[in-house]
Design an enzyme around this catalytic site. Structure first.
Site, short mmCIF file in Angstrom:
data_model
loop_
_atom_site.label_atom_id
_atom_site.label_comp_id
_atom_site.label_asym_id
_atom_site.label_seq_id
_atom_site.Cartn_x
_atom_site.Cartn_y
_atom_site.Cartn_z
CG ASP A 1 -2.40 5.22 8.35
OD1 ASP A 1 -1.19 4.99 8.48
OD2 ASP A 1 -2.93 5.18 7.29
CG HIS B 1 -0.80 3.91 4.50
ND1 HIS B 1 -1.59 3.38 5.56
CD2 HIS B 1 -0.58 3.08 3.73
CE1 HIS B 1 -1.69 2.01 5.21
NE2 HIS B 1 -0.91 1.83 4.25
CB SER C 1 -1.02 0.19 1.33
OG SER C 1 -0.15 -0.12 2.35
#
Length: 405
Positions: A381, A384, A133
């Site tokens: 998060d 990312h 990702s």
């Protein structure tokens, strides 16, 4: 007695005027040509100097410079294909200074990203990002960087291979920028692009063909793999999934990682067209999940962070040097076998950017519990990256290698 003939001056002066005009035109032409050649020479000299400067420069050692005039390179809301996982402004982030930082190597300046030039370079070609990702985030960044230079009716996005392969196409250039989901590069039980959360991760470290057939003929390949290997040991399978005769063994993380990268490198050596395909490997993307590592409060993470880490050379525990050495050794070995793979070492420059993650400002794929809502850092998060943001710099580095290295 003969009549005296009048002296006719018109024809002589006409010839003289024509001659003078031709001289003037020739002089002007020579001057214009001289200026043009001087400018061309200066431009070539500047390009040559830039090329020399960039060829000698360590692009990965430098500092972040605040630049709210040139950055961001695009607007989040103007990117047609922005991911909700990375759209921090859309999901409520108010402090947008993370968008305004430019990476400046110590010994040179990165060239300005030129979307049209890159599209022209990609004419009739495929650029494919392969990995997890984080690599998908870099792919989204690249699409956002170039898609505004493509007419709305001449661009498209589609997904094939059960959702594993996403393809952005610029019709006018017959160019594609693609992402293929293979978080461990080799075959694993986490290969489904949607249902990849499994309690026990298993890899077939000697099997890569199932994935490789989707990117074997690409012109530019950009690989990454790291995040999904971060566990003490991995289940390694010799045999096929579902084969009762398959052999399973727990293998320590770094060793399993090396085995997979050896399979990847062997495939490249024998399958890649060396006269066609440019190869890149993006190093590990750092996480910022433990604030005490940069002097914050123990138990905190990137939640509410708005500034950078200023200690040059800072290295958090989320990045693992032994795994970096595996990558370097495998690539060095490939280069020794005559196959050039460029390592984009984005780890150190990204380590400084603890404020660049989505934190809580992203789409939540599952409903949040009451406990999470009461303590937001528990679902922040810190892996990312917001876009526009840090991955744009990764692509500026990739752009520099494509054009100048």
């Amino acid at each position: 007695m003969a009549k005296a003939q009048p002296i006719v001056l018109g024809s002589t002066w006409g010839i003289r005027n024509i001659f003078q005009s031709l001289v003037a035109i020739l002089t002007t032409t020579l001057v214009v040509t001289s200026i043009y050649l001087t400018q061309e020479g200066e431009q070539w000299s500047n390009e040559r100097n830039k090329l020399h400067s960039l060829s000698k420069c360590n692009l990965f050692s430098g500092k972040w410079v605040f630049d709210n005039e040139s950055y961001p390179l695009y607007k989040e809301q103007h990117c047609t294909y922005m991911s909700d996982q990375l759209a921090c402004e859309k999901f409520g982030r108010k402090d947008l200074s993370y968008q305004n930082w430019r990476w400046e190597p110590h010994q040179c300046n990165l060239p300005r990203f030129n979307a049209t030039a890159l599209l022209e370079r990609l004419r009739n070609k495929r650029m494919v990002f392969v990995g997890d990702s984080l690599n998908r985030g870099q792919w989204v960044s690249m699409v956002c960087l170039i898609e505004s230079s493509v007419h709305p009716t001449l661009k498209s996005m589609r997904t094939i291979a059960n959702g594993s392969l996403s393809i952005f196409k610029a019709e006018e250039y017959n160019a594609t920028i693609e992402f293929y989901w293979a978080p461990l590069l080799v075959e694993s039980n986490s290969d489904d692009p949607v249902k990849h959360r499994v309690p026990e991760r298993t890899v077939r470290v000697q099997a890569i063909e199932k994935h490789a057939k989707y990117w074997s003929d690409a012109d530019i390949l950009v690989f990454n793999t790291f995040l999904w290997w971060r566990r003490r040991a991995m289940n390694v399978l010799w045999g096929s999934f579902g084969d009762p005769n398959g052999v399973f063994k727990k293998v320590e993380m770094v060793r399993a990682y090396e085995m997979a990268l050896r399979t990847w490198s062997d495939w490249l050596e024998f399958q890649i067209n060396r006269n066609k395909t440019k190869l890149f490997f993006v190093s590990m993307s750092p996480t910022h999940q433990k604030a005490h590592e940069w002097g914050g409060i123990r138990g905190d993470n990137c939640y509410k962070e708005t500034d950078q880490i200023t200690e040059e050379g800072y290295w958090g525990n989320g990045s693992i040097p032994s795994m970096m050495r595996v990558v370097e050794n495998v690539i060095e070995n490939l280069n020794g076998r005559g196959l050039n793979v460029e390592l984009l070492n984005i780890t150190q420059l990204s380590e400084y950017r603890k404020e660049g993650h989505p934190s809580i400002y992203r789409k939540q794929w599952e409903p949040l519990t009451e406990e999470q809502l009461l303590n937001p850092k528990t679902y922040a998060d810190c892996i990312h990256w917001c876009l526009p943001g840090v991955p744009d710099t990764w692509n500026e580095l990739l752009y520099t290698y494509i054009f100048y290295r």
